[in-house]
Design an enzyme around this catalytic site. Structure first.
Site, short mmCIF file in Angstrom:
data_model
loop_
_atom_site.label_atom_id
_atom_site.label_comp_id
_atom_site.label_asym_id
_atom_site.label_seq_id
_atom_site.Cartn_x
_atom_site.Cartn_y
_atom_site.Cartn_z
N ARG A 31 -4.40 -18.01 -3.33
CA ARG A 31 -4.21 -16.57 -3.56
C ARG A 31 -5.44 -15.78 -3.11
O ARG A 31 -5.35 -14.63 -2.72
CB ARG A 31 -3.89 -16.28 -5.03
CG ARG A 31 -3.87 -14.79 -5.36
CD ARG A 31 -3.03 -14.43 -6.59
NE ARG A 31 -3.18 -15.35 -7.70
CZ ARG A 31 -4.26 -15.41 -8.50
NH1 ARG A 31 -5.28 -14.61 -8.31
NH2 ARG A 31 -4.29 -16.29 -9.48
N ASP A 88 -3.29 4.89 9.06
CA ASP A 88 -2.28 3.87 9.39
C ASP A 88 -2.13 3.87 10.91
O ASP A 88 -1.65 4.84 11.50
CB ASP A 88 -0.95 4.22 8.69
CG ASP A 88 0.13 3.17 8.92
OD1 ASP A 88 0.10 2.49 9.98
OD2 ASP A 88 1.04 3.05 8.07
N LYS A 141 4.93 -5.33 12.66
CA LYS A 141 5.44 -4.58 13.80
C LYS A 141 4.80 -5.07 15.11
O LYS A 141 5.06 -6.18 15.53
CB LYS A 141 5.21 -3.09 13.57
CG LYS A 141 5.63 -2.60 12.18
CD LYS A 141 7.12 -2.64 11.95
CE LYS A 141 7.52 -2.34 10.52
NZ LYS A 141 6.98 -1.10 9.96
N TYR A 186 5.13 7.09 6.96
CA TYR A 186 6.17 6.07 6.86
C TYR A 186 6.94 6.23 5.53
O TYR A 186 6.34 6.57 4.51
CB TYR A 186 5.51 4.69 6.94
CG TYR A 186 6.46 3.54 6.79
CD1 TYR A 186 7.34 3.21 7.80
CD2 TYR A 186 6.48 2.79 5.61
CE1 TYR A 186 8.22 2.16 7.65
CE2 TYR A 186 7.36 1.73 5.46
CZ TYR A 186 8.23 1.42 6.49
OH TYR A 186 9.09 0.39 6.34
C1 LIG Z 1 6.72 -0.69 8.79
C2 LIG Z 1 5.59 0.22 8.51
C3 LIG Z 1 4.86 0.12 7.31
C4 LIG Z 1 5.21 -0.88 6.24
O1 LIG Z 1 5.05 -2.19 6.68
P1 LIG Z 1 5.89 -3.44 6.07
O2 LIG Z 1 5.25 -4.60 6.74
O3 LIG Z 1 7.31 -3.24 6.41
O4 LIG Z 1 5.66 -3.43 4.60
C5 LIG Z 1 3.80 0.98 7.13
N1 LIG Z 1 3.48 1.91 8.05
C6 LIG Z 1 4.15 2.05 9.20
C7 LIG Z 1 3.75 3.09 10.18
C8 LIG Z 1 5.24 1.21 9.47
O5 LIG Z 1 5.92 1.35 10.62
#
Ligand SMILES: *Cc1c(COP(=O)(O)O)cnc(C)c1O
Length: 400
Positions: free
Chosen positions: A60, A185, A210, A113
């Site tokens: 963890r 982000d 992504k 998001y």
């Molecule tokens: C998909 C996404 C997230 C969240 O990510 P997960 O891996 O699905 O939890 C956060 N910010 C952006 C811009 C995203 O496209």
């Protein structure tokens, strides 16, 4: 030959962060699934446990495969440190929870998001944290709100689904003048196209699910920044437990080796598709930061090396046209994810803004006929031809 010239990001994507984790002469980082690590020497065990000596205790907290992933992304984002999470949302929620206390104020934008927006509108307010969401791209409004004082300025650029752009350098300056922590982000841009830390941000977050992984087969999240900040976030995560799985770390590491190649093709496809869509009568609007018509095209040019693989467009006839058009596309996934090697499409009302009412979407400037496209790495001409045959079909149906 030795040279002081720094190697390029693409070369780093292939090589960075792995060497320390290779064993038995293997050229690839092993997947270490062991949950615990044993020690013969009680003093050594103690030293590792209290952080005096490098090593692992329990899965963890740390894991070698996961650390190799963290080291690679940290180098790509020019950060001192990185810590990873089970998902992108875990990276975002754990980072916010590390720093925010009841009574604090956070300033962000309306177009973050969907999951992030839920944290802002549902979860933070019930912890007595004040959330101010500004119009995305309205730099003056963000500056004004930030100057009233806030603990965190949270940005995302480009945004989902209309790929709006915020000036990171300008906002980082405003944030720091107010004593705020500036978080960005960077999921849509990827470290190949944009490095928020080099533009003044304190922390950069990715949904590794992504573009970093790129194959839509592993979930993960990561935050990069200074040792001092990342250490605090790591501590929150090691106790609260949203740890990245070693198998996911391995898949993400493997994906990242081709990040620069994938992103290069995705950007090329996105630019070509955006220009093609602009020429179509059935298309009302095209949103892509690479287009000169984009509101903040100049800011995008300044802070991004290329404009990314994400775009969106609005069709005439709204959702009825969407219903006819999308099923006709042959080389796309109609799905909610993005950043994969396959082109992926979806209506905003089913993907990024599924939780909103039509009225709410309209208020946010998201037409019912808005289609989000995550460009894949297919050959450009095939993607354009695929859209062309789908548009031709819809036009022929409408003429009947
Ligand atoms: C998909 C996404 C997230 C969240 O990510 P997960 O891996 O699905 O939890 C956060 N910010 C952006 C811009 C995203 O496209």
């Amino acid at each position: 030959m030795t040279t002081n010239k720094e190697i390029q990001a693409g070369t780093k994507a292939v090589w960075a962060g792995e060497k320390e984790y290779l064993v038995h002469g293997a050229t690839q980082v092993p997947v270490v699934l062991s949950v615990a690590y044993g020690y013969e020497d009680m003093d050594e065990w103690y030293d590792v446990a209290v952080g005096k000596k490098k090593g692992h205790i329990y899965g963890r907290n740390t894991n070698p495969t996961v650390q190799a992933f963290e080291d690679k992304i940290k180098i790509l984002e020019s950060a001192e440190a990185a810590t990873s999470f089970s998902t992108g949302m875990a990276a975002i929620s754990n980072t916010l929870s590390t720093f925010l206390l009841p009574g604090d104020r956070i300033v962000s934008i309306k177009d973050t998001y969907g999951g992030t927006n839920k944290i802002f509108t549902e979860f933070l307010p019930r912890q007595q944290i004040e959330v101010v969401l500004c119009e995305t791209g309205n730099h003056e409004q963000i500056e004004e709100e930030v100057s009233k004082g806030c603990k965190i300025l949270y940005l995302e650029t480009p945004t989902n689904p209309t790929v709006k752009i915020t000036d990171i350098e300008r906002m980082a300056k405003a944030g720091h003048e107010a004593g705020a922590l500036v978080i960005v982000d960077n999921t849509f841009a990827t470290p190949m196209n944009q490095n928020p830390l080099l533009l003044g941000a304190d922390l950069v977050i990715h949904s590794a699910t992504k573009f970093l992984g790129g194959h839509a087969d592993a979930l993960g999240g990561v935050v990069c920044g200074s040792e001092e900040l990342v250490e605090q976030i790591y501590h929150y995560r090691e106790i609260n437990g949203a740890t990245m799985d070693p198998m996911a770390a391995y898949l993400l590491l493997r994906g990242m080796k081709t990040l620069h190649l994938r992103v290069r093709q995705q950007c090329e496809n996105a630019m070509a598709l955006a220009e093609y869509l602009q020429s179509k009568d059935m298309v009302e609007d095209v949103f892509y930061p690479g287009l000169a018509t984009h509101t903040n095209h100049e800011v995008a040019r300044k802070q991004m090396r290329d404009f990314g693989g994400m775009l969106s467009f609005a069709v005439k006839g709204g959702i009825d046209t969407v219903r006819d058009l999308l099923p006709k596309l042959q080389y796309v996934n109609r799905a909610a994810n993005l950043g994969a090697v396959e082109t992926t499409v979806g209506p905003a009302r089913t993907t990024s803004h599924v939780e909103c009412t039509p009225e709410e979407r309209a208020a946010m400037g998201i037409p019912e006929g808005l289609i989000r496209v995550s460009c894949g790495i297919e050959e450009t001409e095939d993607i354009i031809a695929d859209f062309e045959q789908a548009f031709n079909y819809v036009e022929s149906v409408l003429k009947v």
